[in-house]
Design a protein around this motif. Structure first.
Motif, PDB file in Angstrom:
ATOM      1  N   UNK A  57      46.612  24.370  23.806  1.00 16.36           N
ATOM      2  CA  UNK A  57      47.063  23.009  24.097  1.00 16.36           C
ATOM      3  C   UNK A  57      48.556  22.932  24.351  1.00 16.36           C
ATOM      4  N   UNK A  64      51.274  30.866  18.589  1.00 19.41           N
ATOM      5  CA  UNK A  64      50.773  30.975  17.214  1.00 19.41           C
ATOM      6  C   UNK A  64      49.375  31.565  17.161  1.00 19.41           C
ATOM      7  N   UNK A  65      48.597  31.382  18.217  1.00 20.34           N
ATOM      8  CA  UNK A  65      47.319  32.097  18.312  1.00 20.34           C
ATOM      9  C   UNK A  65      47.605  33.597  18.450  1.00 20.34           C
TER      10      UNK A  65
ATOM     11  N   UNK B  80      51.561  25.022  12.310  1.00 18.68           N
ATOM     12  CA  UNK B  80      50.797  25.795  13.293  1.00 18.68           C
ATOM     13  C   UNK B  80      49.582  26.508  12.717  1.00 18.68           C
ATOM     14  N   UNK B  83      46.419  26.794  14.771  1.00 19.56           N
ATOM     15  CA  UNK B  83      46.534  27.695  15.922  1.00 19.56           C
ATOM     16  C   UNK B  83      46.467  29.149  15.457  1.00 19.56           C
ATOM     17  N   UNK B 112      49.272  18.085  16.718  1.00 23.91           N
ATOM     18  CA  UNK B 112      48.671  18.587  17.953  1.00 23.91           C
ATOM     19  C   UNK B 112      47.734  19.762  17.676  1.00 23.91           C
ATOM     20  N   UNK B 113      48.210  20.732  16.893  1.00 24.34           N
ATOM     21  CA  UNK B 113      47.376  21.908  16.600  1.00 24.34           C
ATOM     22  C   UNK B 113      46.125  21.500  15.823  1.00 24.34           C
ATOM     23  N   UNK B 116      43.661  19.580  18.238  1.00 23.77           N
ATOM     24  CA  UNK B 116      43.055  20.428  19.271  1.00 23.77           C
ATOM     25  C   UNK B 116      42.157  21.522  18.692  1.00 23.77           C
ATOM     26  N   UNK B 117      42.527  22.077  17.556  1.00 21.15           N
ATOM     27  CA  UNK B 117      41.634  23.067  16.939  1.00 21.15           C
ATOM     28  C   UNK B 117      40.319  22.388  16.550  1.00 21.15           C
TER      29      UNK B 117
END
Lengths: 356, 260
Positions: A57, A64-65, B80, B83, B112-113, B116-117
């Motif tokens: 996104x 971070x992934x 985060x 993510x 946001x993370x 979206x996750x």
């Protein structure tokens, strides 16, 4: 049989990532590098090798992934262009601090700010001096052809795992977008054969829990950790410097340039030789570690060095540090998305060093 | 009856989870984090998933959770964690991956993370501890700070006209199709501790059974940040937090069971 293809630089990176046995790619679209993720999706990387490709996104989420997956010891990469890479910097600092291997690709566009989508080399400082907070370095490779875009992907993974450090491929919009003939290497298996004692896999009974972190609230252990990081960077400076020399043996004036500027300089070099000017070109392939020993050596032999960069002058500072005042070092370059021509580069050399 | 007649395995009513390390919690006395950490440890032990579980530690009071639970952990940059969890789960889909996050981490910097996750339906578990304040940094206003509530950055109380309303992020999450189970619990009483543990267990089980993302909010206290004694903090929480953040399951088996 050799396999040649006509490819864009960005496509070559994507194909090389699949062939290099990458386990995962996480990214977010940004011009001029969106073809990387588009190619991976269109090529069904997952069906070919099992490689995970996920559109995040944001660049923040993407890096971070990468950080999460890199902690499992997998071969992971991301790609972006300048503003997106800026957004990733906090997490790149975490990845360097936690000593995780991964590959980051920056297909540089001109800034500052939103800037333009045209090519640039103005992210040199950000790439070679760390980029985020704290004392750390990335291994920085600068391809100057579509062939090197492909070849540097497995090289970047190998170096990243050798040092447990993020490796950055610093490209630009020229190399990313142009098409050239590429000889592709054979697909290598998605097998990781490094020391995996540190990876996250779930804790079996016979080992201690593994923790990926860059945190230590105590200053003395943190200083010790920093010492270890610095020792690693010095080792890279000893063992991993890569560069190319063109007509340096008898050169009186030296161009120093990387990436697409090096290609422009190789043409300017021909034009200079045709005019009887003994010019040479030193092309750093690794920007960190920087070929400072070789530059210092050449400083004793040439009359002047011209750093040619699509920026207001960034690498020129590292050249000046390397020569330590032994020879005059100047900068020339167009920037803001403008590309210098070989004739402009030659004229700059003549104006700066040869005008009576 | 001698004491040795009493201390027998069959008489044992409680023991510390084998997943907890010997390291003492660094949380303030009275804080709910210690209980929430313990419940996660007990669920991991009872499900027998220690060897397959990877946790994500956030930035905030619970950053050191990796020192208290004896499992593999990745610490994450502020906000985060979802993510980071996504990255791990995508390359190790058979592992059990969970995040443990506070309200500043999950509902401010990491909104946001989180969204979206959850929206992608990542098959992970999220444990969200909401105490309405930034504890680690000394009691600043959080996205979940109640209207009128005093913090070090809202010293005259949260003025919703200038500072906005508290974010009910759990209700938002529950509406996303990718989410399988959503519950809001607390650990202020033995009965609620049992309910919270059941919810945490369900959130892990929905991941283990590959049904999808499980999300558990734990409404908690911060007596040091709220400048109240532990008992008064719990009373304040019951009187003020619970009406705004009502406890109970919100989404079960992928279906909303509460009108939002």
């Amino acid at each position: 049989m050799k396999e040649f293809l006509l490819m864009k630089g960005n496509e070559a990176i994507a194909e090389a990532a699949i062939r290099a046995g990458a386990d995962a790619y996480f990214g977010y679209p940004i011009t001029p590098q969106s073809e990387i993720m588009e190619y991976l999706m269109a090529e069904k990387a997952y069906e070919r090798t099992g490689m995970v490709v996920l559109q995040a996104e944001s660049e923040l989420a993407a890096i971070n992934m990468v950080y999460g997956a890199a902690g499992t010891g997998k071969r992971v990469l991301t790609s972006s262009s300048s503003p997106g890479i800026s957004l990733m910097q906090e997490s790149i600092s975490y990845i360097a601090g936690a000593e995780l291997p991964c590959v980051i690709i920056n297909v540089v566009r001109a800034g500052p700010g939103l800037g333009t989508i045209q090519p640039s080399q103005a992210d040199y400082f950000q790439s070679v001096k760390g980029g985020g907070h704290g004392d750390y370095r990335l291994i920085v490779l600068a391809p100057s052809s579509v062939q090197e875009m492909a070849d540097f992907v497995p090289l970047a993974f190998d170096l990243a795992f050798k040092y447990r450090n993020p490796a950055l491929i610093l490209s630009d919009g020229v190399i990313g977008q142009m098409m050239e003939k590429v000889e592709l290497f054979k697909t290598r298996p998605r097998i990781t054969t490094f020391d995996q004692s540190w990876v996250l896999s779930g804790k079996p009974e016979n080992r201690k829990a593994n923790v990926i972190t860059s945190l230590d609230l105590q200053p003395h252990p943190m200083e010790k950790h920093n010492h270890a990081l610095q020792a690693k960077y010095r080792k890279m400076e000893e063992d991993e410097v890569r560069f190319e020399e063109i007509m340096c043996d008898d050169a009186e004036y030296l161009f120093v340039a990387y990436g697409s500027s090096a290609r422009i300089c190789s043409k300017a070099l021909q034009l200079a030789r045709e005019k009887g000017i003994k010019a040479g070109l030193l092309r750093p392939i690794t920007l960190f570690p920087f070929p400072k020993k070789q530059i210092a050596k050449l400083a004793g032999r040439v009359k002047g060095m011209l750093s040619v960069e699509m920026s207001a002058g960034q690498m020129v500072e590292d050249i000046q540090l390397a020569v330590s005042g032994k020879v005059r070092v100047e900068h020339f370059g167009r920037y803001g998305g403008v590309i210098h021509s070989p004739l402009e580069v030659l004229a700059a050399l003549e104006n700066i060093f040869l005008k009576k | 009856m001698e004491i040795n007649d009493i201390i027998k395995p069959e008489n044992q009513v409680y023991k510390s989870s084998s997943i907890l390390t010997d390291k003492p919690f660094s949380y303030c006395p009275g804080c709910g984090h210690g209980t929430a950490n313990r419940l996660v440890a007990e669920v991991i032990e009872e499900l027998g998933i220690q060897k397959d579980t990877i946790g994500i530690a956030p930035v905030g009071c619970s950053v050191l959770i990796y020192e208290f639970l004896d499992i593999d952990f990745s610490q994450a940059p502020h906000g985060r964690a979802p993510a980071v969890a996504t990255g791990i789960k995508r390359v190790l889909p058979d592992k059990i991956v969970f995040t443990y996050q506070g309200d500043g981490d999950l509902a401010a910097i990491g909104t946001s993370e989180t969204i979206h996750a959850c929206n992608r339906g990542e098959n992970i578990t999220i444990i969200f501890v909401n105490n309405g304040i930034y504890g680690m940094t000394g009691g600043q206003m959080a996205p979940t700070t109640l209207p009128g509530m005093k913090t070090s950055t809202s010293p005259f109380g949260r003025n919703v006209e200038t500072m906005g309303n508290p974010l009910k992020i759990t209700e938002l999450i529950a509406q996303l199709d990718g989410v399988h189970y959503v519950s809001r619990q607390s650990v202020n009483s033995p009965a609620n501790v049992r309910k919270a543990k059941k919810a945490i267990r369900l959130a892990f089980e929905s991941q283990i059974n590959k049904q999808g993302l499980g999300f558990v909010e734990i409404v908690s206290n911060c007596n040091s940040g709220w400048k109240l004694s532990p008992i008064k903090a719990n009373q304040w929480m019951e009187e003020n937090m619970f009406p705004y953040y009502p406890l109970g399951d919100i989404k079960v088996d992928g279906k909303l069971i509460k009108t939002l």
